[in-house]
Design an enzyme around this catalytic site. Structure first.
Site, PDB file in Angstrom:
ATOM      1  N   ARG A 111       0.856  -1.185   0.000  1.00  0.00           N
ATOM      2  CA  ARG A 111       0.000   0.000   0.000  1.00  0.00           C
ATOM      3  C   ARG A 111       0.893   1.237   0.000  1.00  0.00           C
ATOM      4  NH1 ARG A 111      -2.175   0.818   5.380  1.00  0.00           N
ATOM      5  NH2 ARG A 111      -0.785   2.613   5.446  1.00  0.00           N
TER       6      ARG A 111
ATOM      7  N   HIS B 260      -3.139   4.790   4.882  1.00  0.00           N
ATOM      8  CA  HIS B 260      -4.347   3.967   5.042  1.00  0.00           C
ATOM      9  C   HIS B 260      -5.582   4.711   4.557  1.00  0.00           C
ATOM     10  CE1 HIS B 260      -7.300   1.275   6.843  1.00  0.00           C
ATOM     11  NE2 HIS B 260      -7.855   2.333   7.409  1.00  0.00           N
TER      12      HIS B 260
ATOM     13  N   TYR C 212       4.481   5.402  11.400  1.00  0.00           N
ATOM     14  CA  TYR C 212       4.742   3.974  11.606  1.00  0.00           C
ATOM     15  C   TYR C 212       5.596   3.339  10.507  1.00  0.00           C
ATOM     16  CZ  TYR C 212       0.578   3.661   8.559  1.00  0.00           C
ATOM     17  OH  TYR C 212      -0.331   3.800   7.541  1.00  0.00           O
TER      18      TYR C 212
END
Length: 337
Positions: free
Chosen positions: A250, A254, A263
């Site tokens: 990805r 998100h 992160y």
């Protein structure tokens, strides 16, 4: 390497036109996704969930399925998938603008909650992976009625830990149902890496349910096409379900509510961007003599016009009436419905 050796798509039964069409849909989905991010950042829409980096597997899978016979239960990043099976750019824009004309929910749902009766897209909901047992149920109905086609369902690797996945997979395995379950393993369940989500591999779970399991490079559309095509043929021949784990990354956050730099590192994202299936596939087509810079420029302009039209249309479309919130909630006993 000769042109003949390069033409893998022909060996898989894809025409040159179909092979080029796959690239066009991958790029259409990418540009839609990028526009969605811009619209949210500019305050035109409230929220956007991105699927950048996952287009290759989605388009390839959709191309391997049967639009009239199969039923589709996509998950919330499947823009490229639903575009390929027939949703229009206007329809997707109406969805992210939450307008009354949105075919998915009439402007009631978050973006990415697809539903389109005409296209056999079964309505999804926000609790993740609930679509897996639904897909098993549809596959059971097809089997009992001796109807052609299969049920197709997708989900992420994080949600593959939900009970719904295991119940659906087990039921499908026991009853040898014509269903294909594809996990789009994009390496992150929101902010949690796969290494902290999974003790093993998603594909290995197939063994416990007595079904076929296949792991594939999700950045290679021709391999995904091959795997899905073979899985569909097995299902139609009565061999039961297949669990596919498509490995990808990805590239985008998100969602527009996420700061992915909290992160993961920029270096990690760029390293994986270099493996992106879209430019890889474009190069494949160029090597086959089917694509070039001029055609790419022409396609980019065509997609820009399509997206601008869809954006303007959805922006100006009316919202649903407040009282429409009560439609399809309670039974209509007036005799008129």
């Amino acid at each position: 390497m000769s042109i003949g050796q390069l033409m893998k798509h022909r060996q898989l039964g894809l025409s040159d036109e179909q092979a080029v069409g796959m690239y066009k849909n991958m790029l259409r989905a990418r540009r839609f996704d990028e526009r969605g991010m811009v619209l949210q950042r500019s305050g035109k829409i409230a929220f956007h969930v991105s699927g950048i980096g996952q287009e290759a597997a989605q388009v390839a899978a959709a191309t391997a399925l049967h639009m009239q016979q199969d039923h589709f239960l996509p998950y919330y990043r499947d823009y490229a998938f639903v575009l390929t099976i027939g949703m229009t750019m206007r329809e997707l824009m109406l969805s992210i603008f939450a307008k009354a004309e949105d075919p998915n929910s009439g402007g009631r749902q978050m973006p990415g909650h697809f539903g389109h009766k005409k296209l056999h897209i079964v309505t999804g909901s926000s609790p993740v992976t609930t679509q897996v047992p639904h897909a098993a149920g549809i596959a059971l109905a097809k089997k009992m009625r001796r109807e052609p086609g299969i049920a197709w369902v997708t989900f992420g690797e994080g949600s593959s830990n939900q009970g719904d996945f295991h119940e659906g997979a087990n039921f499908a395995g026991v009853n040898k149902l014509p269903v294909i379950m594809m996990c789009q393993n994009n390496q992150y369940a929101i902010s949690i890496p796969a290494s902290r989500q999974l003790g093993g591999r998603v594909v290995d779970r197939a063994l416990g349910y007595g079904i076929e399991g296949v792991r594939v490079d999700g950045n290679d559309p021709l391999e995904v096409y091959r795997v899905v095509k073979e899985a569909r043929e097995r299902a139609l021949n009565g061999a039961g379900p297949t669990l596919i784990e498509a490995m990808m990354y990805r590239i985008s956050p998100h969602s527009t509510a996420d700061d992915d730099m909290l992160y993961r590192t920029r270096e990690e994202v760029e390293e994986n961007r270099a493996k992106d299936g879209l430019p890889r596939y474009r190069q494949y087509l160029a090597d086959c003599g089917l694509w070039n810079a001029a055609l790419d420029e022409e396609l980019a302009a065509e997609i820009t016009r399509e997206i601008n039209d869809a954006t303007n249309y959805a922006d100006q479309a009316p919202y649903a009436l407040p009282e429409d919130a009560l439609l399809h909630v309670y039974a209509d006993t007036s005799g008129e419905g």
